[in-house]
Structure formats: C-alpha cells, structure tokens
Write a protein that holds these residues in place. Structure first.
Motif, mmCIF file in Angstrom:
data_model
loop_
_atom_site.group_PDB
_atom_site.id
_atom_site.type_symbol
_atom_site.label_atom_id
_atom_site.label_comp_id
_atom_site.label_asym_id
_atom_site.label_seq_id
_atom_site.Cartn_x
_atom_site.Cartn_y
_atom_site.Cartn_z
ATOM 1 N N TYR A 107 36.995 65.675 -1.313
ATOM 2 C CA TYR A 107 36.149 64.563 -1.731
ATOM 3 C C TYR A 107 35.776 63.767 -0.488
ATOM 4 N N THR A 108 34.506 63.659 -0.241
ATOM 5 C CA THR A 108 33.944 62.974 0.925
ATOM 6 C C THR A 108 34.506 63.494 2.247
ATOM 7 N N PHE A 109 34.923 64.768 2.283
ATOM 8 C CA PHE A 109 35.263 65.401 3.558
ATOM 9 C C PHE A 109 34.115 66.321 3.991
ATOM 10 N N PHE A 110 33.644 67.155 3.066
ATOM 11 C CA PHE A 110 32.508 68.050 3.359
ATOM 12 C C PHE A 110 31.313 67.235 3.884
ATOM 13 N N CYS A 111 31.066 66.091 3.298
ATOM 14 C CA CYS A 111 29.914 65.284 3.720
ATOM 15 C C CYS A 111 30.204 64.487 4.991
ATOM 16 N N ALA A 112 31.488 64.445 5.381
ATOM 17 C CA ALA A 112 31.861 63.674 6.574
ATOM 18 C C ALA A 112 31.720 64.503 7.845
ATOM 19 N N ILE A 113 31.865 65.825 7.713
ATOM 20 C CA ILE A 113 31.809 66.671 8.912
ATOM 21 C C ILE A 113 30.354 66.990 9.268
ATOM 22 N N GLU A 159 49.159 64.542 10.189
ATOM 23 C CA GLU A 159 48.044 64.228 11.096
ATOM 24 C C GLU A 159 47.642 65.518 11.811
ATOM 25 N N ALA A 160 46.465 66.022 11.536
ATOM 26 C CA ALA A 160 45.998 67.261 12.174
ATOM 27 C C ALA A 160 44.498 67.409 11.966
ATOM 28 N N ASP A 161 43.907 68.232 12.842
ATOM 29 C CA ASP A 161 42.487 68.569 12.717
ATOM 30 C C ASP A 161 42.377 69.743 11.743
ATOM 31 N N PHE A 162 41.657 69.543 10.669
ATOM 32 C CA PHE A 162 41.465 70.574 9.644
ATOM 33 C C PHE A 162 41.012 71.901 10.259
ATOM 34 N N PHE A 163 40.225 71.838 11.335
ATOM 35 C CA PHE A 163 39.606 73.047 11.872
ATOM 36 C C PHE A 163 40.542 73.853 12.781
ATOM 37 N N SER A 164 41.651 73.265 13.182
ATOM 38 C CA SER A 164 42.589 74.019 14.024
ATOM 39 C C SER A 164 43.985 74.097 13.407
ATOM 40 N N SER A 168 37.094 54.208 13.771
ATOM 41 C CA SER A 168 36.634 53.571 12.527
ATOM 42 C C SER A 168 37.835 53.080 11.715
ATOM 43 N N TRP A 169 38.925 53.860 11.721
ATOM 44 C CA TRP A 169 40.136 53.416 11.013
ATOM 45 C C TRP A 169 40.725 52.184 11.687
ATOM 46 N N LYS A 170 40.748 52.203 13.034
ATOM 47 C CA LYS A 170 41.332 51.064 13.764
ATOM 48 C C LYS A 170 40.532 49.792 13.528
ATOM 49 N N PRO A 189 42.106 67.743 2.284
ATOM 50 C CA PRO A 189 41.672 67.575 3.680
ATOM 51 C C PRO A 189 40.888 66.276 3.854
ATOM 52 N N GLY A 190 41.081 65.603 5.000
ATOM 53 C CA GLY A 190 40.409 64.319 5.219
ATOM 54 C C GLY A 190 40.819 63.338 4.146
ATOM 55 N N CYS A 191 42.138 63.178 3.984
ATOM 56 C CA CYS A 191 42.682 62.443 2.812
ATOM 57 C C CYS A 191 42.555 60.938 2.931
ATOM 58 N N GLY A 192 42.302 60.413 4.165
ATOM 59 C CA GLY A 192 42.219 58.961 4.316
ATOM 60 C C GLY A 192 43.523 58.294 3.908
ATOM 61 N N GLY A 238 35.940 59.116 17.095
ATOM 62 C CA GLY A 238 35.186 58.158 16.288
ATOM 63 C C GLY A 238 35.871 57.845 14.970
ATOM 64 N N TRP A 239 36.456 58.838 14.346
ATOM 65 C CA TRP A 239 37.144 58.582 13.077
ATOM 66 C C TRP A 239 38.352 57.667 13.309
ATOM 67 N N GLU A 240 39.074 57.936 14.384
ATOM 68 C CA GLU A 240 40.236 57.094 14.701
ATOM 69 C C GLU A 240 39.781 55.643 14.925
ATOM 70 N N LEU A 256 45.968 65.658 4.561
ATOM 71 C CA LEU A 256 45.736 65.961 5.978
ATOM 72 C C LEU A 256 44.641 65.058 6.505
ATOM 73 N N ASP A 257 44.863 64.452 7.643
ATOM 74 C CA ASP A 257 43.784 63.656 8.245
ATOM 75 C C ASP A 257 43.924 63.712 9.761
ATOM 76 N N ILE A 258 42.789 63.689 10.425
ATOM 77 C CA ILE A 258 42.763 63.773 11.888
ATOM 78 C C ILE A 258 43.167 62.440 12.525
ATOM 79 N N SER A 259 43.097 61.370 11.758
ATOM 80 C CA SER A 259 43.325 60.031 12.307
ATOM 81 C C SER A 259 44.791 59.610 12.171
ATOM 82 N N GLU A 260 45.368 59.252 13.300
ATOM 83 C CA GLU A 260 46.750 58.755 13.313
ATOM 84 C C GLU A 260 46.861 57.483 12.469
HETATM 85 C C1 LIG Z 1 34.764 59.768 4.520
HETATM 86 S S1 LIG Z 1 36.472 59.751 4.846
HETATM 87 C C2 LIG Z 1 37.162 60.221 3.258
HETATM 88 C C3 LIG Z 1 38.599 59.821 3.034
HETATM 89 C C4 LIG Z 1 39.149 60.140 1.631
HETATM 90 N N1 LIG Z 1 38.871 61.500 1.235
HETATM 91 C C5 LIG Z 1 38.608 59.179 0.612
HETATM 92 O O1 LIG Z 1 37.755 59.575 -0.209
HETATM 93 O O2 LIG Z 1 39.032 58.007 0.617
HETATM 94 C C6 LIG Z 1 36.654 61.209 5.798
HETATM 95 C C7 LIG Z 1 38.051 61.380 6.362
HETATM 96 O O3 LIG Z 1 38.117 62.634 7.048
HETATM 97 C C8 LIG Z 1 38.879 62.465 8.218
HETATM 98 N N2 LIG Z 1 38.470 63.554 9.132
HETATM 99 C C9 LIG Z 1 37.298 63.667 9.799
HETATM 100 N N3 LIG Z 1 37.278 64.811 10.502
HETATM 101 C C10 LIG Z 1 38.465 65.439 10.260
HETATM 102 C C11 LIG Z 1 39.036 66.669 10.676
HETATM 103 N N4 LIG Z 1 38.391 67.489 11.523
HETATM 104 N N5 LIG Z 1 40.262 67.011 10.223
HETATM 105 C C12 LIG Z 1 40.937 66.187 9.367
HETATM 106 N N6 LIG Z 1 40.446 65.007 8.937
HETATM 107 C C13 LIG Z 1 39.224 64.637 9.374
HETATM 108 C C14 LIG Z 1 38.562 61.060 8.702
HETATM 109 O O4 LIG Z 1 39.545 60.519 9.544
HETATM 110 C C15 LIG Z 1 38.444 60.309 7.372
HETATM 111 O O5 LIG Z 1 39.673 59.729 6.992
#
Ligand SMILES: C[S@@+](CC[C@H](N)C(=O)[O-])C[C@H]1O[C@@H](n2cnc3c(N)ncnc32)[C@H](O)[C@@H]1O
Length: 241
Positions: free
Chosen positions: A164-170, A146-151, A64-66, A98-101, A60-62, A119-123
C-alpha cells in the motif's frame, strides 16, 4: 464492484483492490482511468515530499521522516486491511509489508498464526514503528526490519505481501525490479494484495500515478494473474483517486 477474475490455481495469484470511483474518476471498458482530480499535485505536504525525495531517492525518504513530512501516514491502520483481517479474508502464515512506514498495518494483521514483517528503508520510520508497537499484546507476532526492498534477502518466504503506497512511492523505472522481488519473496502459492493509488493523471511523484495496466505490465511476465479487482469502499476520502 469492477470485476472478479479467477485463474488456474497453478498460476500465481494476485488480488488487487482498487480505490473506489471518486466523483471525477471514470473507468472505460478497458479499465483505463481518467480523472481531473488534482489533489495529489496541489497538496503542499506532497509537494514538499517531492522536493525532498527527488534529490536522492534513498536518503530522501530518511530526510522526509526526520522532517516529519509524511503526508501518507494515516495514524491508524488502513480501514480495508482491518476489514479483511476481521472477516478472515487474509491468509495466515508469513506476511510482508514493504515500505511499511509507521507500521499500523503490520500490527493490525499480526496475530497468532500470522507473523508480519514490516520493512522500510528509513531508520527513522523503523524507530517510530518500534516505539509505536513494542508494548502491544501481539508484539510477538510481528517485527520491523530496516532494509532496502530491492537488495533485501529474507531468510524465509511469504504467504502474503501487502503493498500500500509503496508501488506508487518508487520510481516507475523500478517497477519491474519491484515485481521481481515480489516474485522472489513469495511462496509458490503466495498472494499479493495491493491497494492501487493514485489512479489519476498527474505528472511526477512520489506518489507516481498508477493504473491496472502498470501492475499487469510488470506482474504478468512473473506469472501473476489477477484473481480479484474490486473497489475499495472503505478508502478514506483523500485516497479516492
Ligand atoms: C508513501 S510511504 C508509505 C508508508 C506506509 N505504507 C503507509 O501507507 O503509511 C513509502 C514508504 O516506503 C519507504 N521506502 C521507500 N523506498 C524504499 C525501499 N527501497 N525499500 C524499503 N522501503 C522504502 C519509505 O521510507 C516510506 O516509509
């Protein structure tokens, strides 16, 4: 300012910056937030994001980026990060976002003496981040992975993690795993700086609502204690919840 807390240096530190009190946000003595602000729930771009991500958190994150559904993207560094960087308040050494966007904060903090990993999960996100930053003069001071933060397993530990906006994204059920990875990735005297958003009352996500208690619940068992919880006077208007 809400409060500043200091603990023994032997205890792992976490510096937490909260959003400023918005016009409809109230904090009681236990710092529990209450708000009637429904902007997160009514923003059509956030609703679209929720539709995309709920089908599959990782794909889903990929998607949303696409599709360009990136309502969180400020198009510039987070103002308070620029302020902390320019005022010399951030540790040097190795930093993880983490989740750097698109990575504006990664680039903003990178300098000689401070190497920042985004680090971001989305290519697609990592592609955009690299396009945005590859010709910048400080390009030797940061990298995007490009990697999953959890692995993910980093080769070296970090002095600072900025969330920033990663904790609230998961998903909220992943928050304990988030705290475990923060613990795994930080050096023994490393710091976590996180901007808390959104501190409101809405249901569902992303973004999922957060509170100080939500952070403490998962970070305290890891040995983290807050050293500072302050209002973020520099938060942009839409993030003042
Ligand atoms: C709400 S966005 C925030 C992006 C950035 N921090 C910002 O403020 O512009 C959350 C980001 O986390 C990434 N993301 C979601 N799950 C992830 C995971 N398990 N590992 C790494 N990145 C992840 C998404 O692809 C997305 O880019």
């Amino acid at each position: 300012m809400l409060r500043s807390l200091f603990f023994s240096p032997r205890i792992r530190r976490v510096a937490v910056l909260s959003s400023p009190l918005g016009p409809t946000l109230a904090m009681d003595n236990n710092n529990r937030s209450r708000t009637t602000d429904s902007s997160v729930q009514t923003n059509p771009r956030i609703q679209k994001l929720q539709q995309i991500v709920k089908t599959d958190a990782s794909a889903g994150w990929e998607e949303s980026w696409k599709q360009g559904v990136t309502p969180w993207d400020l198009g510039r560094p987070t103002p308070v990060i620029l302020h902390l960087h320019h005022s010399g308040s951030l540790p040097m050494g190795r930093v993880l976002v983490p989740g750097c966007g698109t990575g504006y904060d990664v680039v903003a903090m990178a300098c000689p003496g401070r190497y920042v990993v985004g680090l971001d999960i989305s290519e697609e996100a990592i592609k955009k981040a690299k396009q945005m930053s590859s010709s910048l003069p400080n390009a030797d001071n940061f990298t995007f992975i490009e990697a999953d933060f959890f692995s993910w397993r980093p080769t070296d530990l970090f002095d600072l993690i900025f969330d920033y906006t990663f904790f609230c994204a998961i998903l909220p059920e992943m928050r304990s795993a988030w705290a475990q990875q923060i613990q795994n990735f930080l050096k023994p005297d490393g710091e976590l700086v996180t901007l808390m958003f959104p501190m409101d009352d809405h249901a569902g996500g992303p973004p999922f609502k957060v509170s100080i208690e939500n952070y403490e619940e998962v970070l305290h068992p890891m040995g983290f204690k807050a050293v500072s919880i302050v209002d973020n006077e520099l938060a942009i208007e839409a993030r003042k919840v």
